[in-house]
Write an enzyme that holds these catalytic residues in place. Structure first.
Site, PDB file in Angstrom:
ATOM      1  N   LYS A  43      -9.161   9.827  -4.344  1.00  0.00           N
ATOM      2  CA  LYS A  43     -10.493  10.292  -4.762  1.00  0.00           C
ATOM      3  C   LYS A  43     -11.498  10.233  -3.609  1.00  0.00           C
ATOM      4  CE  LYS A  43     -10.734   7.090  -7.946  1.00  0.00           C
ATOM      5  NZ  LYS A  43      -9.431   6.443  -7.736  1.00  0.00           N
ATOM      6  N   ARG A 122     -15.690   4.160 -15.451  1.00  0.00           N
ATOM      7  CA  ARG A 122     -14.335   3.623 -15.446  1.00  0.00           C
ATOM      8  C   ARG A 122     -13.938   3.029 -16.782  1.00  0.00           C
ATOM      9  NH1 ARG A 122     -13.644   2.353  -9.835  1.00  0.00           N
ATOM     10  NH2 ARG A 122     -11.532   1.691  -9.380  1.00  0.00           N
ATOM     11  N   ARG A 161      -3.053   2.093   3.223  1.00  0.00           N
ATOM     12  CA  ARG A 161      -4.455   2.439   3.536  1.00  0.00           C
ATOM     13  C   ARG A 161      -5.064   1.459   4.547  1.00  0.00           C
ATOM     14  NH1 ARG A 161      -8.478   3.388  -1.172  1.00  0.00           N
ATOM     15  NH2 ARG A 161      -7.617   1.434  -1.915  1.00  0.00           N
ATOM     16  N   ARG A 194      -7.931  -3.503   2.883  1.00  0.00           N
ATOM     17  CA  ARG A 194      -8.781  -4.045   1.823  1.00  0.00           C
ATOM     18  C   ARG A 194      -8.062  -5.179   1.104  1.00  0.00           C
ATOM     19  NH1 ARG A 194     -11.020   1.162  -1.473  1.00  0.00           N
ATOM     20  NH2 ARG A 194     -10.406  -0.165  -3.212  1.00  0.00           N
ATOM     21  N   ARG A 205      -4.826  -3.711 -10.631  1.00  0.00           N
ATOM     22  CA  ARG A 205      -5.663  -2.497 -10.679  1.00  0.00           C
ATOM     23  C   ARG A 205      -4.991  -1.388 -11.480  1.00  0.00           C
ATOM     24  NH1 ARG A 205      -6.429  -1.430  -4.602  1.00  0.00           N
ATOM     25  NH2 ARG A 205      -7.741   0.318  -5.194  1.00  0.00           N
TER      26      ARG A 205
HETATM   27  P1  AP5 Z   1      -8.244   6.994  -1.085  1.00  0.00           P
HETATM   28  O1  AP5 Z   1      -8.917   8.306  -0.883  1.00  0.00           O
HETATM   29  O2  AP5 Z   1      -8.864   5.794  -0.456  1.00  0.00           O
HETATM   30  O3  AP5 Z   1      -7.962   6.759  -2.658  1.00  0.00           O
HETATM   31  P2  AP5 Z   1      -8.956   6.408  -3.844  1.00  0.00           P
HETATM   32  O4  AP5 Z   1      -8.464   7.147  -5.047  1.00  0.00           O
HETATM   33  O5  AP5 Z   1     -10.370   6.604  -3.444  1.00  0.00           O
HETATM   34  O6  AP5 Z   1      -8.569   4.907  -3.990  1.00  0.00           O
HETATM   35  P3  AP5 Z   1      -9.450   3.618  -4.237  1.00  0.00           P
HETATM   36  O7  AP5 Z   1      -8.494   2.481  -4.134  1.00  0.00           O
HETATM   37  O8  AP5 Z   1     -10.645   3.555  -3.345  1.00  0.00           O
HETATM   38  O9  AP5 Z   1      -9.862   3.815  -5.665  1.00  0.00           O
HETATM   39  P4  AP5 Z   1     -10.226   2.721  -6.607  1.00  0.00           P
HETATM   40  O10 AP5 Z   1     -10.707   3.560  -7.730  1.00  0.00           O
HETATM   41  O11 AP5 Z   1      -9.234   1.697  -6.938  1.00  0.00           O
HETATM   42  O12 AP5 Z   1     -11.276   1.856  -5.758  1.00  0.00           O
HETATM   43  P5  AP5 Z   1     -12.844   1.712  -5.827  1.00  0.00           P
HETATM   44  O13 AP5 Z   1     -13.312   1.540  -4.464  1.00  0.00           O
HETATM   45  O14 AP5 Z   1     -13.452   2.758  -6.705  1.00  0.00           O
HETATM   46  O15 AP5 Z   1      -6.728   7.167  -0.589  1.00  0.00           O
HETATM   47  C1  AP5 Z   1      -5.820   6.074  -0.633  1.00  0.00           C
HETATM   48  C2  AP5 Z   1      -4.905   6.136   0.616  1.00  0.00           C
HETATM   49  O16 AP5 Z   1      -4.093   7.303   0.533  1.00  0.00           O
HETATM   50  C3  AP5 Z   1      -5.661   6.232   1.950  1.00  0.00           C
HETATM   51  O17 AP5 Z   1      -4.968   5.511   2.919  1.00  0.00           O
HETATM   52  C4  AP5 Z   1      -5.626   7.742   2.286  1.00  0.00           C
HETATM   53  O18 AP5 Z   1      -5.669   7.983   3.681  1.00  0.00           O
HETATM   54  C5  AP5 Z   1      -4.290   8.152   1.680  1.00  0.00           C
HETATM   55  N1  AP5 Z   1      -4.306   9.519   1.173  1.00  0.00           N
HETATM   56  C6  AP5 Z   1      -5.289  10.132   0.475  1.00  0.00           C
HETATM   57  N2  AP5 Z   1      -4.957  11.383   0.160  1.00  0.00           N
HETATM   58  C7  AP5 Z   1      -3.697  11.557   0.656  1.00  0.00           C
HETATM   59  C8  AP5 Z   1      -2.774  12.651   0.642  1.00  0.00           C
HETATM   60  N3  AP5 Z   1      -3.073  13.797   0.050  1.00  0.00           N
HETATM   61  N4  AP5 Z   1      -1.561  12.479   1.224  1.00  0.00           N
HETATM   62  C9  AP5 Z   1      -1.243  11.298   1.828  1.00  0.00           C
HETATM   63  N5  AP5 Z   1      -2.076  10.245   1.886  1.00  0.00           N
HETATM   64  C10 AP5 Z   1      -3.288  10.367   1.302  1.00  0.00           C
HETATM   65  O19 AP5 Z   1     -12.974   0.357  -6.653  1.00  0.00           O
HETATM   66  C11 AP5 Z   1     -12.544  -0.868  -6.127  1.00  0.00           C
HETATM   67  C12 AP5 Z   1     -12.863  -1.982  -7.122  1.00  0.00           C
HETATM   68  O20 AP5 Z   1     -14.298  -2.048  -7.354  1.00  0.00           O
HETATM   69  C13 AP5 Z   1     -12.257  -1.850  -8.522  1.00  0.00           C
HETATM   70  O21 AP5 Z   1     -10.938  -2.325  -8.560  1.00  0.00           O
HETATM   71  C14 AP5 Z   1     -13.233  -2.697  -9.341  1.00  0.00           C
HETATM   72  O22 AP5 Z   1     -12.971  -4.054  -9.171  1.00  0.00           O
HETATM   73  C15 AP5 Z   1     -14.579  -2.382  -8.706  1.00  0.00           C
HETATM   74  N6  AP5 Z   1     -15.248  -1.241  -9.349  1.00  0.00           N
HETATM   75  C16 AP5 Z   1     -15.672  -0.105  -8.710  1.00  0.00           C
HETATM   76  N7  AP5 Z   1     -16.261   0.729  -9.584  1.00  0.00           N
HETATM   77  C17 AP5 Z   1     -16.210   0.110 -10.805  1.00  0.00           C
HETATM   78  C18 AP5 Z   1     -16.646   0.489 -12.111  1.00  0.00           C
HETATM   79  N8  AP5 Z   1     -17.240   1.656 -12.341  1.00  0.00           N
HETATM   80  N9  AP5 Z   1     -16.434  -0.386 -13.123  1.00  0.00           N
HETATM   81  C19 AP5 Z   1     -15.831  -1.567 -12.913  1.00  0.00           C
HETATM   82  N10 AP5 Z   1     -15.398  -1.992 -11.696  1.00  0.00           N
HETATM   83  C20 AP5 Z   1     -15.590  -1.152 -10.660  1.00  0.00           C
END
Ligand code: AP5
Length: 261
Positions: A43, A122, A161, A194, A205
């Site tokens: 994402k 979420r 990542r 991370r 997660r």
């Molecule tokens: P990346 O683009 O980083 O993936 P992502 O979907 O953004 O993954 P996240 O882990 O950031 O999502 P998340 O929803 O768990 O984390 P968030 O920060 O929101 O890509 C991943 C990897 O794949 C990278 O290395 C990239 O280079 C590679 N890649 C991408 N596309 C590719 C492709 N096409 N081919 C090959 N490789 C590729 O949340 C973190 C934490 O914050 C949560 O666990 C929670 O504790 C808290 N949190 C955040 N928001 C909330 C909420 N609204 N409510 C409650 N808790 C929350």
């Protein structure tokens, strides 16, 4: 992360007292999208690419918490300290903390540049709160892009990542490696893994996603906003697929009346 054509998202990352530099350009019909999908599906990577094409700002709730985590311990409120502990374990942060943070930044939702919400909502409670907030402010949500990928692909993406400490750019050890090992291509900041990308947190997660976030797919399908996109392939291909689906949806709504939402 800031680049000459990209706002530094200061108002989002630091709160409403900060001003984005450069200020997002007002668009005639700004895109307002939610990016949905399991952790690690890509994402954040797509939000960066979509920003370049649609100009809407990347608003990630995870980035706000990580930015807070980079501050001095004494500068953190008890709520943010608790949020960082949930996050480290891979658990969702409680709705009340997340919603307070969103309300504080509601100016970003009204921004004339539009938005790409990443990682929020979420839970069904967050989705309902957002829906009321947008309705009350007369803001139209255009679509919810739901990225799909088999579980083994997700685990592989998360495990490899690496994130820049300084500008938060995202790399992957094999799929998107930096030009110089361990250093960011954009700002030469150090790359790190991370805390929540360790295997034990990844498991938590993925369970949290299935239990609390996956029900949003049906929620948005019923509202007629869901656009499911395969997240397989190169990031640029996925982005092109997304933009084409959004444009097709826009054309269809134009013929059938206003954009849905
Ligand atoms: P990346 O683009 O980083 O993936 P992502 O979907 O953004 O993954 P996240 O882990 O950031 O999502 P998340 O929803 O768990 O984390 P968030 O920060 O929101 O890509 C991943 C990897 O794949 C990278 O290395 C990239 O280079 C590679 N890649 C991408 N596309 C590719 C492709 N096409 N081919 C090959 N490789 C590729 O949340 C973190 C934490 O914050 C949560 O666990 C929670 O504790 C808290 N949190 C955040 N928001 C909330 C909420 N609204 N409510 C409650 N808790 C929350």
């Amino acid at each position: 992360m800031a680049s000459p054509d990209q706002p530094d998202r200061a108002a989002w990352l630091q709160g409403p007292s900060a001003q984005c530099n450069p200020r997002p350009q007002k668009q005639d019909n700004p895109w307002r999208l939610i990016l949905l999908g399991p952790p690690g599906v890509g994402k954040g990577t797509q939000a960066e690419l979509l920003h370049q094409q649609l100009h809407a700002c990347h608003l990630s709730t995870g980035d706000v918490f990580r930015a807070a985590g980079g501050r001095h311990e004494c500068d953190l409120s008890p709520a943010i300290k608790a949020a960082l502990e949930y996050m480290r374990r891979g658990d969702l942060v409680p709705d009340s903390i997340v919603w307070e943070m969103i309300l504080e930044r509601s100016g970003c939702l009204r921004c004339g540049g539009g938005f790409l919400l990443d990682g929020f909502p979420r839970t069904l409670k967050q989705a309902e709160s957002l829906r009321h907030q947008l309705e009350n402010q007369g803001i139209t949500l255009h679509a919810v892009v739901n990225y799909e990928l088999p579980i083994n692909g997700i685990v592989q993406r998360l495990g490899g990542r690496r994130t820049c400490k300084k500008c938060k750019a995202v790399f992957h050890v094999t799929e998107r490696p930096p030009k110089i090992a361990h250093l960011c291509d954009r700002c030469e900041g150090a790359l790190y893994q991370r805390d929540d990308d360790r295997p034990e947190s990844i498991k938590v997660r993925l369970v949290a996603y299935e239990e609390k976030t996956a029900p949003l797919i049906e929620f948005y399908r019923e509202l007629g906003l869901l656009l499911s996109i395969s997240a397989a392939g190169r990031p640029e291909e996925i982005c092109a697929r997304t933009v084409a689906a959004l444009e097709a949806r826009k054309t269809k709504s134009a013929f059938g009346g206003a954009r849905s939402g």
